[in-house]
Design a protein around this motif. Structure first.
Motif, mmCIF file in Angstrom:
data_model
loop_
_atom_site.group_PDB
_atom_site.id
_atom_site.type_symbol
_atom_site.label_atom_id
_atom_site.label_comp_id
_atom_site.label_asym_id
_atom_site.label_seq_id
_atom_site.Cartn_x
_atom_site.Cartn_y
_atom_site.Cartn_z
ATOM 1 N N LEU A 70 34.972 45.683 47.877
ATOM 2 C CA LEU A 70 36.386 46.055 47.881
ATOM 3 C C LEU A 70 37.034 45.749 46.534
ATOM 4 O O LEU A 70 37.874 46.523 46.043
ATOM 5 N N ASP A 71 36.631 44.647 45.928
ATOM 6 C CA ASP A 71 37.158 44.311 44.601
ATOM 7 C C ASP A 71 36.763 45.376 43.573
ATOM 8 O O ASP A 71 37.567 45.751 42.710
ATOM 9 N N ALA A 128 38.829 51.257 40.756
ATOM 10 C CA ALA A 128 38.611 52.693 40.578
ATOM 11 C C ALA A 128 39.919 53.383 40.201
ATOM 12 O O ALA A 128 40.988 53.044 40.728
ATOM 13 N N PRO A 129 39.882 54.373 39.298
ATOM 14 C CA PRO A 129 41.110 55.083 38.909
ATOM 15 C C PRO A 129 41.782 55.783 40.077
ATOM 16 O O PRO A 129 43.005 55.891 40.120
ATOM 17 N N HIS A 183 42.856 42.367 52.173
ATOM 18 C CA HIS A 183 42.148 41.956 50.959
ATOM 19 C C HIS A 183 42.194 43.080 49.922
ATOM 20 O O HIS A 183 42.382 42.805 48.724
ATOM 21 N N LEU A 184 42.020 44.313 50.359
ATOM 22 C CA LEU A 184 42.073 45.439 49.425
ATOM 23 C C LEU A 184 43.452 45.548 48.789
ATOM 24 O O LEU A 184 43.568 45.810 47.579
ATOM 25 N N VAL A 185 44.504 45.378 49.572
ATOM 26 C CA VAL A 185 45.863 45.418 49.017
ATOM 27 C C VAL A 185 46.020 44.355 47.938
ATOM 28 O O VAL A 185 46.547 44.625 46.843
ATOM 29 N N SER A 186 45.551 43.150 48.208
ATOM 30 C CA SER A 186 45.647 42.068 47.220
ATOM 31 C C SER A 186 44.813 42.377 45.976
ATOM 32 O O SER A 186 45.245 42.129 44.842
ATOM 33 N N SER A 213 44.342 44.119 40.150
ATOM 34 C CA SER A 213 43.422 44.857 39.286
ATOM 35 C C SER A 213 44.169 45.714 38.271
ATOM 36 O O SER A 213 45.099 46.446 38.624
ATOM 37 N N PRO A 214 43.767 45.656 36.990
ATOM 38 C CA PRO A 214 44.323 46.585 35.997
ATOM 39 C C PRO A 214 43.719 47.966 36.222
ATOM 40 O O PRO A 214 42.516 48.152 36.146
#
Length: 282
Positions: A23-24, A29-30, A263-266, A271-272
């Protein structure tokens, strides 16, 4: 040292470390397509289908995801569109695919005369099976008919499934989609794998970038979606519950799905990223 009853720092109860790491990577991913089944994934399975609702934590996570640039959210369900809208209360901007891809965004159902005639025969045949098997039920869809067996005695349910499979489910031009306590017969070619592929292509056309995909599902019909994912390109498939699967990861319950979405939202917030398309657009 951790407090009793609390997960160690960095751990997410119900979400394996390997899935958290995947997930991180997705968060970087763009562009990203988050596609999810509804029943048994966002919402616990209930005896009365109309009473199903997404867990509050999952609903909040979906709202947050639709607000992130470069992220598209899609609900991909076997339910008919009207039912899916009613029970899911989808956030603004979410894409909806119903009836395993026969209804929904970019997949309108348009039956010709031959399809309509075949559908009428299928409905009549499934209705006769339901009449002969107490506790089963018939659901009508724009391109199909569904046998529901959840409230029937187990021997009666099995007999009804056999009758549908050996009867209208075996007819030329009829696609049979067995699921948990349901058998759906469709007169058009539609499955969740084709639906996910169509959504990905639609988003790629709009942004010029092929989105990575997170797909979570709990049923046998979700295996078609897992089958079109490309783990080597970063796609992530998550099976919810037990059973053989082509998904690369597994969690146990809808509560675990809520945790992985949080977790994905966080991860997205941390993430840049260089978003591939505005949120809510395709």
């Amino acid at each position: 040292m951790t407090t009793s009853g609390q997960a160690p720092a960095g751990e997410v109860p119900g979400v394996p470390p390997e899935l958290r790491a995947a997930l991180d990577r997705l968060a970087a991913a763009p562009s990203l397509l988050v596609a999810l089944d509804f029943d048994g994934v966002l919402a616990p399975i209930v005896e009365e289908p109309g009473a199903a609702r997404a867990l509050p934590a999952s609903a909040a996570a979906l709202e947050a995801l639709t607000a992130v640039d470069g992220v598209a959210v899609a609900l991909v369900s076997g339910r008919a569109m009207e039912s899916l809208r009613q029970v899911s209360g989808p956030p603004a901007g979410a894409l909806l695919v119903a009836s395993h891809g026969a209804e929904g965004d970019g997949t309108p159902t348009d039956l010709d005369e031959d399809h309509r005639a075949l559908l009428a025969r299928v409905v009549e045949a499934v209705s006769a099976v339901v009449d002969a098997h107490p506790g089963t039920a018939l659901e009508l869809k724009p391109a199909g008919a569904v046998l529901h067996t959840r409230t029937a005695a187990r021997d009666t349910a099995a007999a009804a499934v056999r009758a549908v499979g050996e009867g209208p489910g075996s007819w030329e031009g009829v696609r049979s989609l067995p699921g948990k306590e349901v058998v759906e017969l469709s007169v058009v070619e539609a499955d969740k794998g084709s639906a996910v592929t169509a959504l990905r292509e639609r988003l790629a056309h709009g942004s010029g970038q092929r989105p990575a995909v997170l797909y979570a599902g709990d049923d046998t019909t979700d295996e078609d979606a897992f089958g079109v994912l490309d783990p080597s390109a970063g796609d992530v498939g998550v099976k919810v519950g037990e059973g053989a699967t082509a998904a690369g990861f597994r969690v146990g319950t809808p509560e675990d799905v809520a945790a992985l979405l949080e977790h994905l939202v966080s991860a997205l917030a941390a993430s840049p990223r260089k978003p591939g398309f505005p949120a809510g657009r395709a």
